[in-house]
Design an enzyme around this catalytic site. Sequence first.
Site, PDB file in Angstrom:
ATOM      1  N   ARG A  27       0.813  -1.222   0.000  1.00 32.11           N
ATOM      2  CA  ARG A  27       0.000   0.000   0.000  1.00 32.11           C
ATOM      3  C   ARG A  27       0.844   1.268   0.000  1.00 32.11           C
ATOM      4  O   ARG A  27       0.442   2.274   0.590  1.00 32.11           O
ATOM      5  CB  ARG A  27      -0.946   0.041   1.212  1.00 32.11           C
ATOM      6  CG  ARG A  27      -2.035  -1.000   1.190  1.00 32.11           C
ATOM      7  CD  ARG A  27      -3.243  -0.502   0.411  1.00 32.11           C
ATOM      8  NE  ARG A  27      -4.266  -1.534   0.350  1.00 32.11           N
ATOM      9  CZ  ARG A  27      -5.309  -1.588   1.168  1.00 32.11           C
ATOM     10  NH1 ARG A  27      -5.478  -0.659   2.073  1.00 32.11           N
ATOM     11  NH2 ARG A  27      -6.182  -2.544   1.052  1.00 32.11           N
ATOM     12  N   ARG A  31      -3.684   6.791   0.589  1.00 32.24           N
ATOM     13  CA  ARG A  31      -4.232   8.005   1.208  1.00 32.24           C
ATOM     14  C   ARG A  31      -3.283   8.763   2.129  1.00 32.24           C
ATOM     15  O   ARG A  31      -3.531   9.907   2.454  1.00 32.24           O
ATOM     16  CB  ARG A  31      -5.514   7.648   1.979  1.00 32.24           C
ATOM     17  CG  ARG A  31      -6.688   7.409   1.060  1.00 32.24           C
ATOM     18  CD  ARG A  31      -7.822   6.728   1.785  1.00 32.24           C
ATOM     19  NE  ARG A  31      -7.414   5.393   2.195  1.00 32.24           N
ATOM     20  CZ  ARG A  31      -8.188   4.517   2.813  1.00 32.24           C
ATOM     21  NH1 ARG A  31      -9.414   4.847   3.129  1.00 32.24           N
ATOM     22  NH2 ARG A  31      -7.740   3.327   3.123  1.00 32.24           N
ATOM     23  N   ARG A  40      -7.672  11.465  -5.855  1.00 28.44           N
ATOM     24  CA  ARG A  40      -8.935  10.874  -5.389  1.00 28.44           C
ATOM     25  C   ARG A  40     -10.038  11.903  -5.186  1.00 28.44           C
ATOM     26  O   ARG A  40     -11.218  11.544  -5.111  1.00 28.44           O
ATOM     27  CB  ARG A  40      -8.683  10.080  -4.098  1.00 28.44           C
ATOM     28  CG  ARG A  40      -8.075   8.700  -4.355  1.00 28.44           C
ATOM     29  CD  ARG A  40      -9.127   7.682  -4.804  1.00 28.44           C
ATOM     30  NE  ARG A  40      -9.903   7.194  -3.662  1.00 28.44           N
ATOM     31  CZ  ARG A  40     -11.126   7.565  -3.381  1.00 28.44           C
ATOM     32  NH1 ARG A  40     -11.746   8.425  -4.161  1.00 28.44           N
ATOM     33  NH2 ARG A  40     -11.751   7.067  -2.339  1.00 28.44           N
ATOM     34  N   ASP A  76      -6.579  -3.309  -7.365  1.00 30.62           N
ATOM     35  CA  ASP A  76      -7.139  -3.901  -6.146  1.00 30.62           C
ATOM     36  C   ASP A  76      -7.401  -5.380  -6.380  1.00 30.62           C
ATOM     37  O   ASP A  76      -7.747  -5.777  -7.496  1.00 30.62           O
ATOM     38  CB  ASP A  76      -8.436  -3.203  -5.733  1.00 30.62           C
ATOM     39  CG  ASP A  76      -8.756  -3.497  -4.267  1.00 30.62           C
ATOM     40  OD1 ASP A  76      -8.260  -2.764  -3.397  1.00 30.62           O
ATOM     41  OD2 ASP A  76      -9.449  -4.487  -4.005  1.00 30.62           O
ATOM     42  N   TYR A 151     -14.492 -12.333   0.594  1.00 30.93           N
ATOM     43  CA  TYR A 151     -15.253 -11.134   0.217  1.00 30.93           C
ATOM     44  C   TYR A 151     -16.499 -11.478  -0.587  1.00 30.93           C
ATOM     45  O   TYR A 151     -17.560 -10.897  -0.399  1.00 30.93           O
ATOM     46  CB  TYR A 151     -14.364 -10.162  -0.577  1.00 30.93           C
ATOM     47  CG  TYR A 151     -13.397  -9.415   0.313  1.00 30.93           C
ATOM     48  CD1 TYR A 151     -13.815  -8.315   1.044  1.00 30.93           C
ATOM     49  CD2 TYR A 151     -12.083  -9.822   0.453  1.00 30.93           C
ATOM     50  CE1 TYR A 151     -12.949  -7.632   1.880  1.00 30.93           C
ATOM     51  CE2 TYR A 151     -11.199  -9.146   1.282  1.00 30.93           C
ATOM     52  CZ  TYR A 151     -11.644  -8.052   1.995  1.00 30.93           C
ATOM     53  OH  TYR A 151     -10.785  -7.384   2.833  1.00 30.93           O
TER      54      TYR A 151
HETATM   55  O1  CP3 Z   1      -0.077  -1.911  -2.294  1.00 28.99           O
HETATM   56  C1  CP3 Z   1      -0.307  -1.044  -3.162  1.00 28.99           C
HETATM   57  O2  CP3 Z   1       0.089   0.141  -3.069  1.00 28.99           O
HETATM   58  C2  CP3 Z   1      -1.037  -1.477  -4.417  1.00 28.99           C
HETATM   59  C3  CP3 Z   1      -2.427  -1.297  -4.429  1.00 28.99           C
HETATM   60  C4  CP3 Z   1      -3.339  -2.154  -3.574  1.00 28.99           C
HETATM   61  C5  CP3 Z   1      -4.578  -1.688  -3.088  1.00 28.99           C
HETATM   62  N1  CP3 Z   1      -5.236  -2.726  -2.513  1.00 28.99           N
HETATM   63  C6  CP3 Z   1      -5.052  -0.322  -3.224  1.00 28.99           C
HETATM   64  C7  CP3 Z   1      -6.163   0.149  -2.375  1.00 28.99           C
HETATM   65  C8  CP3 Z   1      -3.230  -3.491  -3.208  1.00 28.99           C
HETATM   66  C9  CP3 Z   1      -2.074  -4.469  -3.401  1.00 28.99           C
HETATM   67  C10 CP3 Z   1      -4.451  -3.854  -2.551  1.00 28.99           C
HETATM   68  C11 CP3 Z   1      -4.737  -5.195  -2.060  1.00 28.99           C
HETATM   69  C12 CP3 Z   1      -5.964  -5.436  -1.294  1.00 28.99           C
HETATM   70  N2  CP3 Z   1      -7.190  -4.884  -1.483  1.00 28.99           N
HETATM   71  C13 CP3 Z   1      -6.070  -6.401  -0.264  1.00 28.99           C
HETATM   72  C14 CP3 Z   1      -4.977  -7.327   0.201  1.00 28.99           C
HETATM   73  C15 CP3 Z   1      -3.949  -6.622   0.953  1.00 28.99           C
HETATM   74  C16 CP3 Z   1      -4.363  -6.123   2.288  1.00 28.99           C
HETATM   75  O3  CP3 Z   1      -4.341  -4.916   2.477  1.00 28.99           O
HETATM   76  O4  CP3 Z   1      -4.661  -6.967   3.112  1.00 28.99           O
HETATM   77  C17 CP3 Z   1      -7.392  -6.359   0.207  1.00 28.99           C
HETATM   78  C18 CP3 Z   1      -7.959  -7.193   1.344  1.00 28.99           C
HETATM   79  C19 CP3 Z   1      -8.097  -5.410  -0.585  1.00 28.99           C
HETATM   80  C20 CP3 Z   1      -9.531  -5.052  -0.510  1.00 28.99           C
HETATM   81  C21 CP3 Z   1      -9.695  -3.646  -0.167  1.00 28.99           C
HETATM   82  N3  CP3 Z   1      -9.451  -2.593  -1.016  1.00 28.99           N
HETATM   83  C22 CP3 Z   1     -10.145  -3.120   1.057  1.00 28.99           C
HETATM   84  C23 CP3 Z   1     -10.512  -3.950   2.267  1.00 28.99           C
HETATM   85  C24 CP3 Z   1     -10.165  -1.730   0.919  1.00 28.99           C
HETATM   86  C25 CP3 Z   1     -10.642  -0.716   1.900  1.00 28.99           C
HETATM   87  C26 CP3 Z   1      -9.533  -0.514   2.877  1.00 28.99           C
HETATM   88  C27 CP3 Z   1      -9.437   0.893   3.388  1.00 28.99           C
HETATM   89  O5  CP3 Z   1      -8.382   1.126   4.014  1.00 28.99           O
HETATM   90  O6  CP3 Z   1     -10.328   1.723   3.175  1.00 28.99           O
HETATM   91  C28 CP3 Z   1      -9.679  -1.422  -0.366  1.00 28.99           C
HETATM   92  C29 CP3 Z   1      -9.506  -0.067  -0.914  1.00 28.99           C
HETATM   93  C30 CP3 Z   1      -8.132   0.287  -1.348  1.00 28.99           C
HETATM   94  N4  CP3 Z   1      -7.329  -0.518  -2.096  1.00 28.99           N
HETATM   95  C31 CP3 Z   1      -7.476   1.539  -1.115  1.00 28.99           C
HETATM   96  C32 CP3 Z   1      -6.237   1.462  -1.770  1.00 28.99           C
HETATM   97  C33 CP3 Z   1      -5.189   2.518  -1.877  1.00 28.99           C
HETATM   98  C34 CP3 Z   1      -8.062   2.734  -0.394  1.00 28.99           C
HETATM   99  C35 CP3 Z   1      -8.994   3.348  -1.381  1.00 28.99           C
HETATM  100  C36 CP3 Z   1      -9.227   4.820  -1.328  1.00 28.99           C
HETATM  101  O7  CP3 Z   1      -8.495   5.594  -1.980  1.00 28.99           O
HETATM  102  O8  CP3 Z   1     -10.229   5.226  -0.708  1.00 28.99           O
END
Ligand code: CP3
Length: 341
Positions: A27, A31, A40, A76, A151
């Site tokens: 990540r 944000r 965003r 994602d 999910y």
């Molecule tokens: O790592 C990186 O920088 C690459 C991008 C990436 C994202 N999600 C961007 C993202 C990667 C590799 C993921 C993987 C992901 N997504 C996982 C597995 C890794 C982990 O974190 O356990 C999971 C479970 C998801 C599903 C997911 N996507 C969730 C649960 C959420 C909400 C989480 C939150 O903090 O709000 C997301 C959204 C998400 N994916 C964001 C980002 C940068 C936040 C989105 C935003 O800008 O509002």
Amino acid sequence: MAIDPNSLLLRALRGEPVPRPPVWFMRQAGRYMAEYRAIREKVSFLELCHDPDLCCEVTLQPLRRFGFDAGIIFSDILLPLEAMGARLIFGKGHGPQFPEPIRDRAAIDALKAIDPWKDLPSPLRAIQLTAAAADVPILGFAGAPFTLACYLVEGAGSKEWVTTKRLMWDDPVAFGRLLDKLADMVAAHLQAQVDAGAAAVQVFDTWAGALSAEDFQRWALPYARKALSQVKGAPTLYFTRDAGPFLPWLKDSGADAVGLDWRVDMAMARAALGETPVQGNLDPIALHAPAEVIREKVHSVIRAAGPRGHVFNLGHGIVPSTPMAGVDAAIAAVKEWSWTS
Ligand code: CP3
């Protein structure tokens, strides 16, 4: 740039000695960065994920700002499920949701196999653009079958995953069929990312740690292995959270390297995993600590991991409240390390 086989990342993933470990953070785009929040403000998360130029830009942001040794393509793990036909929403103020969760055989059978370039081109195009623009290796990724099933079946994030575990026990045949389908999709999606220019690929099995040891070996590991074993031409990583108790089995995932969360003792992991390269495992919240504390913690992870086969990372993703100064301090601490002096 063409993939450099002598990059720190690829050398570490081959278990070769390196002067210091390569560093990237899960990540690392997101944000906590003002540059990301500015984008965003103009587009939703899903619009961003489906725009290859913006994905490329957001992937490059932390590389420019911090000098990471690798980038992970912005996307994602849930996007391919949308491509399989499951409706996905990211509403304001809550995490991802599948309003029509997959809970019976008919719904499982209705999920489509994907043709990556046709059904989910944006991450592939984004990898092509980013790999050409960046001077460090770009990683691709996918969710592991079990974590994706969580999910899809639950319809949203959860702590206990009760609905998912109920399907797993009520109808193991159907649950196995779902995981098989997901493993084939993950394999195709990962291979397409490698073919598009990803230097390595990581599978996120974030929720596998919610399982008992027995169920982990039955429902998470074999399907991650089924997906990983089909990927050719680039090293693979398998990341799980809360999977410390499963250390002895993690290398059976068939991945070239294993990602560890921050609860795992690095020296114990080394003892359990032998020669298998590892990635991790600084507590992501430690980036909020004073710079001197961060430096000590970074160095103790590196020291415990040893000179071969270690990719420095956090034990899970960066959280939005992370100060940029903490990221700077951690990267500086990795970069000043030298195994030779
Ligand atoms: O790592 C990186 O920088 C690459 C991008 C990436 C994202 N999600 C961007 C993202 C990667 C590799 C993921 C993987 C992901 N997504 C996982 C597995 C890794 C982990 O974190 O356990 C999971 C479970 C998801 C599903 C997911 N996507 C969730 C649960 C959420 C909400 C989480 C939150 O903090 O709000 C997301 C959204 C998400 N994916 C964001 C980002 C940068 C936040 C989105 C935003 O800008 O509002």
